[in-house]
Design an enzyme around this catalytic site. Structure first.
Site, PDB file in Angstrom:
ATOM      1  N   GLY A  50      30.477 -17.200 -62.436  1.00 60.50           N
ATOM      2  CA  GLY A  50      31.928 -17.274 -62.622  1.00 60.50           C
ATOM      3  C   GLY A  50      32.670 -18.212 -61.684  1.00 60.50           C
ATOM      4  N   ASP A 106      35.093 -15.749 -58.233  1.00 60.20           N
ATOM      5  CA  ASP A 106      36.053 -15.962 -59.309  1.00 60.20           C
ATOM      6  C   ASP A 106      37.145 -14.895 -59.284  1.00 60.20           C
ATOM      7  OD1 ASP A 106      34.269 -13.930 -60.002  1.00 60.20           O
ATOM      8  OD2 ASP A 106      33.819 -14.712 -61.993  1.00 60.20           O
ATOM      9  N   ASP A 109      37.541  -7.284 -58.369  1.00 57.52           N
ATOM     10  CA  ASP A 109      38.055  -6.144 -59.127  1.00 57.52           C
ATOM     11  C   ASP A 109      37.823  -4.888 -58.275  1.00 57.52           C
ATOM     12  OD1 ASP A 109      38.913  -4.417 -61.086  1.00 57.52           O
ATOM     13  OD2 ASP A 109      37.214  -4.735 -62.421  1.00 57.52           O
ATOM     14  N   LYS A 137      42.396  -8.492 -58.576  1.00 56.08           N
ATOM     15  CA  LYS A 137      42.990  -7.369 -59.316  1.00 56.08           C
ATOM     16  C   LYS A 137      43.049  -6.174 -58.365  1.00 56.08           C
ATOM     17  CE  LYS A 137      40.192  -7.419 -63.096  1.00 56.08           C
ATOM     18  NZ  LYS A 137      39.727  -7.291 -64.505  1.00 56.08           N
ATOM     19  N   PHE A 158      41.469  -7.422 -68.325  1.00 53.03           N
ATOM     20  CA  PHE A 158      40.274  -8.261 -68.358  1.00 53.03           C
ATOM     21  C   PHE A 158      40.665  -9.680 -68.739  1.00 53.03           C
ATOM     22  CE2 PHE A 158      36.087  -9.803 -69.308  1.00 53.03           C
ATOM     23  CZ  PHE A 158      35.347  -9.186 -68.322  1.00 53.03           C
ATOM     24  N   VAL A 159      40.250 -10.646 -67.910  1.00 50.30           N
ATOM     25  CA  VAL A 159      40.645 -12.036 -68.139  1.00 50.30           C
ATOM     26  C   VAL A 159      39.422 -12.939 -68.264  1.00 50.30           C
ATOM     27  CG1 VAL A 159      42.905 -11.853 -67.025  1.00 50.30           C
ATOM     28  CG2 VAL A 159      40.897 -12.440 -65.646  1.00 50.30           C
ATOM     29  N   ASP A 165      34.031 -15.087 -67.805  1.00 48.78           N
ATOM     30  CA  ASP A 165      33.531 -14.890 -69.170  1.00 48.78           C
ATOM     31  C   ASP A 165      33.715 -13.465 -69.650  1.00 48.78           C
ATOM     32  OD1 ASP A 165      31.516 -13.758 -67.369  1.00 48.78           O
ATOM     33  OD2 ASP A 165      30.348 -13.462 -69.201  1.00 48.78           O
ATOM     34  N   ARG A 171      34.015 -19.321 -70.714  1.00 48.25           N
ATOM     35  CA  ARG A 171      34.020 -19.834 -69.337  1.00 48.25           C
ATOM     36  C   ARG A 171      34.680 -21.210 -69.256  1.00 48.25           C
ATOM     37  NH1 ARG A 171      30.744 -16.723 -65.979  1.00 48.25           N
ATOM     38  NH2 ARG A 171      28.873 -15.824 -66.906  1.00 48.25           N
TER      39      ARG A 171
HETATM   40  P1  IMP Z   1      33.789  -6.199 -58.703  1.00 48.90           P
HETATM   41  O1  IMP Z   1      32.443  -5.969 -58.062  1.00 48.90           O
HETATM   42  O2  IMP Z   1      34.249  -5.020 -59.517  1.00 48.90           O
HETATM   43  O3  IMP Z   1      34.844  -6.635 -57.705  1.00 48.90           O
HETATM   44  O4  IMP Z   1      33.614  -7.312 -59.786  1.00 48.90           O
HETATM   45  C1  IMP Z   1      33.453  -8.597 -59.452  1.00 48.90           C
HETATM   46  C2  IMP Z   1      32.799  -9.388 -60.564  1.00 48.90           C
HETATM   47  O5  IMP Z   1      32.994  -8.799 -61.850  1.00 48.90           O
HETATM   48  C3  IMP Z   1      33.441 -10.726 -60.622  1.00 48.90           C
HETATM   49  O6  IMP Z   1      32.795 -11.633 -59.787  1.00 48.90           O
HETATM   50  C4  IMP Z   1      33.333 -11.078 -62.095  1.00 48.90           C
HETATM   51  O7  IMP Z   1      32.097 -11.712 -62.317  1.00 48.90           O
HETATM   52  C5  IMP Z   1      33.365  -9.755 -62.803  1.00 48.90           C
HETATM   53  N1  IMP Z   1      34.734  -9.458 -63.299  1.00 48.90           N
HETATM   54  C6  IMP Z   1      35.618  -8.557 -62.818  1.00 48.90           C
HETATM   55  N2  IMP Z   1      36.764  -8.560 -63.504  1.00 48.90           N
HETATM   56  C7  IMP Z   1      36.617  -9.505 -64.461  1.00 48.90           C
HETATM   57  C8  IMP Z   1      37.495 -10.015 -65.490  1.00 48.90           C
HETATM   58  O8  IMP Z   1      38.652  -9.596 -65.679  1.00 48.90           O
HETATM   59  N3  IMP Z   1      36.960 -11.004 -66.265  1.00 48.90           N
HETATM   60  C9  IMP Z   1      35.711 -11.504 -66.105  1.00 48.90           C
HETATM   61  N4  IMP Z   1      34.874 -11.071 -65.142  1.00 48.90           N
HETATM   62  C10 IMP Z   1      35.325 -10.072 -64.334  1.00 48.90           C
HETATM   63 MG    MG Z   2      31.420 -12.951 -60.346  1.00 49.70          MG
END
Ligand code: IMP
Ligand code: MG
Length: 183
Positions: A50, A106, A109, A137, A158-159, A165, A171
């Site tokens: 990403g 990228d 979350d 986020k 979700f974006v 992606d 992407r």
């Molecule tokens: P986390 O571990 O929940 O912080 O998620 C991080 C990873 O989840 C990011 O590096 C993205 O690859 C993926 N991700 C989280 N939210 C989104 C979204 O809204 N769109 C696409 N990928 C996301």
């Molecule tokens: Mg990622």
């Protein structure tokens, strides 16, 4: 998921951040990094896949002596829900001992991916460690972690686009858009 299954499930919704705004903000992030690390050498570590578009755009405006490496980790499958399972799919190619590492993400979350990566890098005796993320986020956060440089804080939607992606699609969009899940 094949192409017709994908089309039946996901559709692009609204443009959240247009191309001009994304690109202008990335230049600002690079300029801040240039100031903060003046006179130092840095190592950008991109988290595949990403961060690729963000990292390439960011690095073009970095004027410091810098190198790049990549890791591939996975915490999501083909779905849009977070999982606490972080798997290393590709490790770094070079030693990062003594390096001024900046992790390039990228989006943050839940923060699970970055918490894991932060521990992983600290264990490898880096000289310094910061995180730059294009998107954040904050409402999705479950882990206690923040990025040092954030492009945009966005709502808990979700974006896709600019490297992000859904099931490996979108992407290549040069802007950030939301996605509607049809079923
Ligand atoms: P986390 O571990 O929940 O912080 O998620 C991080 C990873 O989840 C990011 O590096 C993205 O690859 C993926 N991700 C989280 N939210 C989104 C979204 O809204 N769109 C696409 N990928 C996301
Ligand atoms: Mg990622």
């Amino acid at each position: 998921m094949n192409a017709s299954e994908f089309k039946a499930k996901y559709v692009l919704d609204t443009t959240l951040i247009c191309r001009e705004d994304v690109e202008a903000r990335i230049v600002e992030l690079a300029e801040q990094i240039n100031i903060d690390y003046a006179g130092k050498e840095i190592l950008l570590v991109g988290i595949l896949r990403g961060s690729v578009m963000f990292m390439s755009e960011l690095s073009k405006s970095i004027t410091l002596d810098m190198a790049m490496d990549f890791m591939d980790v996975s915490s999501y499958g083909d779905d849009i829900k977070s999982s606490c399972n972080v798997k290393i799919l590709k490790d770094l190619d070079e030693s990062i001992e003594g390096a001024n590492v900046i992790i390039v993400e990228d989006i943050i979350d839940s923060g699970n991916t970055l918490s894991y990566l932060k521990e992983f890098m600290i264990d490898r005796c880096v000289a310094s460690l910061k995180i730059v993320t294009l998107l954040d986020k904050p409402e999705g956060r479950t882990a206690d972690i923040e990025a040092d440089y954030v492009g945009f804080k966005i709502p808990n939607e979700f974006v896709v686009g600019y490297g992000l992606d859904v099931a490996q699609h979108y992407r290549n969009l040069p802007y950030i858009a939301t996605v509607k899940v049809l079923k």
